[in-house]
Design a protein around this motif. Structure first.
Motif, short mmCIF file in Angstrom:
data_model
loop_
_atom_site.label_atom_id
_atom_site.label_comp_id
_atom_site.label_asym_id
_atom_site.label_seq_id
_atom_site.Cartn_x
_atom_site.Cartn_y
_atom_site.Cartn_z
N PRO A 165 -11.20 16.35 16.46
CA PRO A 165 -11.31 17.65 15.77
C PRO A 165 -10.03 18.06 15.05
N ALA A 166 -8.87 17.62 15.59
CA ALA A 166 -7.59 18.06 15.01
C ALA A 166 -6.97 17.00 14.11
N ALA A 167 -7.14 15.75 14.45
CA ALA A 167 -6.50 14.66 13.69
C ALA A 167 -7.40 14.25 12.53
N GLN A 168 -6.90 14.42 11.33
CA GLN A 168 -7.71 14.15 10.13
C GLN A 168 -7.48 12.72 9.64
N CYS A 169 -7.86 11.77 10.46
CA CYS A 169 -7.70 10.36 10.08
C CYS A 169 -8.98 9.86 9.42
N ARG A 170 -8.81 9.06 8.38
CA ARG A 170 -9.99 8.53 7.70
C ARG A 170 -9.71 7.10 7.23
N PHE A 171 -10.76 6.34 7.09
CA PHE A 171 -10.67 5.03 6.46
C PHE A 171 -10.67 5.20 4.94
N VAL A 172 -9.83 4.43 4.25
CA VAL A 172 -9.89 4.36 2.79
C VAL A 172 -9.80 2.90 2.37
N ALA A 173 -10.44 2.57 1.28
CA ALA A 173 -10.47 1.19 0.80
C ALA A 173 -9.31 0.92 -0.14
N SER A 174 -8.62 -0.17 0.09
CA SER A 174 -7.53 -0.57 -0.80
C SER A 174 -8.08 -0.92 -2.18
N THR A 175 -7.24 -0.71 -3.18
CA THR A 175 -7.59 -1.14 -4.54
C THR A 175 -6.78 -2.35 -4.98
N LEU A 176 -5.98 -2.93 -4.05
CA LEU A 176 -5.10 -4.04 -4.41
C LEU A 176 -5.77 -5.40 -4.24
N ILE B 92 -8.04 -0.18 4.47
CA ILE B 92 -8.66 -1.47 4.73
C ILE B 92 -8.58 -2.32 3.46
N GLY B 93 -8.12 -3.55 3.63
CA GLY B 93 -7.94 -4.44 2.49
C GLY B 93 -8.75 -5.71 2.62
N GLY B 94 -8.55 -6.64 1.67
CA GLY B 94 -9.28 -7.90 1.70
C GLY B 94 -10.77 -7.67 1.56
N TYR B 95 -11.56 -8.39 2.36
CA TYR B 95 -13.01 -8.27 2.21
C TYR B 95 -13.52 -6.92 2.69
N PHE B 96 -12.81 -6.27 3.62
CA PHE B 96 -13.21 -4.92 4.03
C PHE B 96 -13.35 -4.00 2.82
N GLU C 114 0.83 -1.20 0.00
CA GLU C 114 0.00 0.00 0.00
C GLU C 114 0.87 1.26 0.00
N TYR C 115 1.94 1.23 0.76
CA TYR C 115 2.80 2.41 0.87
C TYR C 115 3.53 2.71 -0.44
N THR C 116 3.89 1.66 -1.17
CA THR C 116 4.64 1.86 -2.40
C THR C 116 3.75 2.05 -3.62
N SER C 117 2.58 1.39 -3.67
CA SER C 117 1.80 1.45 -4.91
C SER C 117 0.30 1.43 -4.70
N GLY C 118 -0.17 1.64 -3.48
CA GLY C 118 -1.59 1.55 -3.21
C GLY C 118 -2.31 2.87 -3.28
N VAL C 119 -3.54 2.88 -2.76
CA VAL C 119 -4.40 4.05 -2.87
C VAL C 119 -3.87 5.23 -2.06
N ALA C 120 -3.06 4.96 -1.03
CA ALA C 120 -2.47 6.03 -0.22
C ALA C 120 -0.95 6.01 -0.33
N ALA C 121 -0.45 5.65 -1.50
CA ALA C 121 1.00 5.52 -1.70
C ALA C 121 1.72 6.79 -1.30
#
Length: 426
Positions: free
Chosen positions: A381-392, A354-358, A216-223
């Motif tokens: 309020p300050a931390a902009q964390c979000r879930f994203v779905a893997s495309t792998l 989130i990967g696999g069946y998620f 994911e870090y090298t070639s995924g949706v949030a690379a």
């Protein structure tokens, strides 16, 4: 953007010194720059690495001779001046085989040195019910078939890496504990190397979520996102954690076992022997048991279908408005958000991939998960964390395994190059 893979030098081993070490470091530096870019001229490589242009020319001559790089065209800089001939990573004859063995499938992703896919497949297999000996034999058979397919494509594998859902002693290639496979102290690297019969080709073993996180870090949706958590969505749940662009391994290499966080002291017993682990709430086995109990894992006399088939059945039911499936997915989504908030509070990532069946069911899971995440994060309020779905897809771990092999080859290219025969003079 690249990552730094786990160190492979044995503990206590002294780093090599002298001209050989300098050559290795320079070759690795050049190859890493080429891995980051589609192509570069020699002049650009010299500028990016700080190496003298004459040094780059000498290194490039050696890499071209061994067919690890190739010339791909001419760059024109400005209206006047000498054209620059561009080069790119090549190595079409050098293979990297990535594999994953999980509860109900074996996945394969084989590439050449440049990352070009040579073989990709997933085989439905009941690894959980087969026992370690039979499962490793089946893994070896799939590995042999994949090696032959790569050879037919013109690439001889120079390394193999296997992803396993559990605790792995990376230095020795031993699966210390894989609860959902019922494996304890399995010397997987040695066993697979013996079955392949290629002692010169290293076999490495890693945790599946760590490898998927690297993919994911090298070639995924949030690379390129330097603060990232990856969650596997399989029968079990694991995590890979990237902090500051580095894989978090922990003191003994066992970090990321997030599926065994206790979230419900009165919950069901987990495959690890404990009670109320997160994966008993959000793992694929939990979802299937709630959404379609007639297809639940572990039912006697039932074949093990491909996990993708089970997920596709649930997706069709959700699209049709099936009430039981909708309620089951909503509940899993809420537990997913609760566990995600624990990780967000601990590590402050920018994204939770989130990967696999998620990922396959993301459109139904994520609204519930994101609501819980925002509600339970202390710094919401300050931390902009979000879930994203893997495309792998389900192949993230095997893809990461192949990428790790390539990284090891690039880290020490002299081992590979010195083993390659020089082309005969024409």
């Amino acid at each position: 953007m690249t990552y730094k893979p786990p160190r492979t030098r044995p503990p206590g081993g002294a780093p090599p010194a002298g001209a050989a070490a300098l050559r290795r470091a320079n070759l690795s530096l050049v190859l890493r720059k080429l891995r980051e870019h589609a192509s570069l001229s020699r002049a650009h490589i010299a500028e990016a690495t700080g190496l003298h242009r004459a040094t780059v020319s000498n290194l490039m001559a050696e890499l071209l001779e061994r067919r690890l790089v190739r010339e791909v065209g001419v760059e024109h800089v400005g209206a006047i001046g000498r054209p620059r001939r561009a080069v790119a990573l090549h190595g079409a004859h050098v293979g990297a085989l990535g594999m994953e063995i999980n509860v109900d499938y074996i996945a394969v992703h084989g590439t050449d040195l440049s990352g070009r896919a040579l073989v990709e497949r997933r085989v439905a297999y009941d690894a959980m019910g087969s026992g370690p000996d039979r499962a490793v034999r089946r893994l070896g058979l799939v590995a042999k078939e994949s090696v032959e397919a790569m050879r037919r494509a013109g690439a001889a594998p120079a390394g193999v890496a296997v992803a396993v859902p559990g605790l792995v002693d990376v230095a020795r290639g031993i699966v210390t504990l894989a609860p959902n496979l019922y494996w304890h102290d399995v010397p997987l690297a040695d066993q697979l190397a013996t079955m392949l019969g290629t002692p010169a080709v290293p076999v490495r073993v890693e945790n599946d979520a760590n490898l998927a996180a690297l993919a994911e870090y090298t070639s995924g949706v949030a690379a390129g996102t330097p603060y990232l958590v990856y969650l596997t969505g399989e029968v079990g749940v694991g995590g890979g954690i990237i902090l500051g662009g580095e894989l978090l391994r922990g003191a003994d290499g066992f970090s990321g076992e997030v599926g065994h966080l206790q979230v419900d002291p009165n919950g069901a017993r987990c495959g690890c022997g404990r009670v109320g682990c997160w994966e008993t709430k959000v793992g694929l086995a939990a979802l299937v048991g709630a959404a379609m109990p007639e297809q639940a894992y572990g039912l006697p006399g039932r074949p093990v279908p491909d996990p993708g088939e089970r997920v596709a059945d649930i997706a069709r039911g959700l699209a049709a408005g099936d009430r039981r499936m909708t309620m089951a997915v909503a509940q899993v989504g809420e537990w997913l958000g609760l566990g995600g908030s624990i990780l967000a509070n601990l590590f402050n990532p920018r994204v939770i991939v989130i990967g696999g069946y998620f990922a396959s069911l993301a459109e139904w899971l994520l609204p519930h998960a994101q609501d819980q995440l925002q509600r339970l994060m202390v710094a919401a309020p300050a931390a902009q964390c979000r879930f994203v779905a893997s495309t792998l897809g389900f192949g993230a771990a095997s893809r990461g395994a192949a990428s790790m092999v390539v990284s090891h080859l690039i880290d020490d290219p002299t081992t590979l190059m010195d083993a390659l025969p020089r082309p005969a003079p024409r």
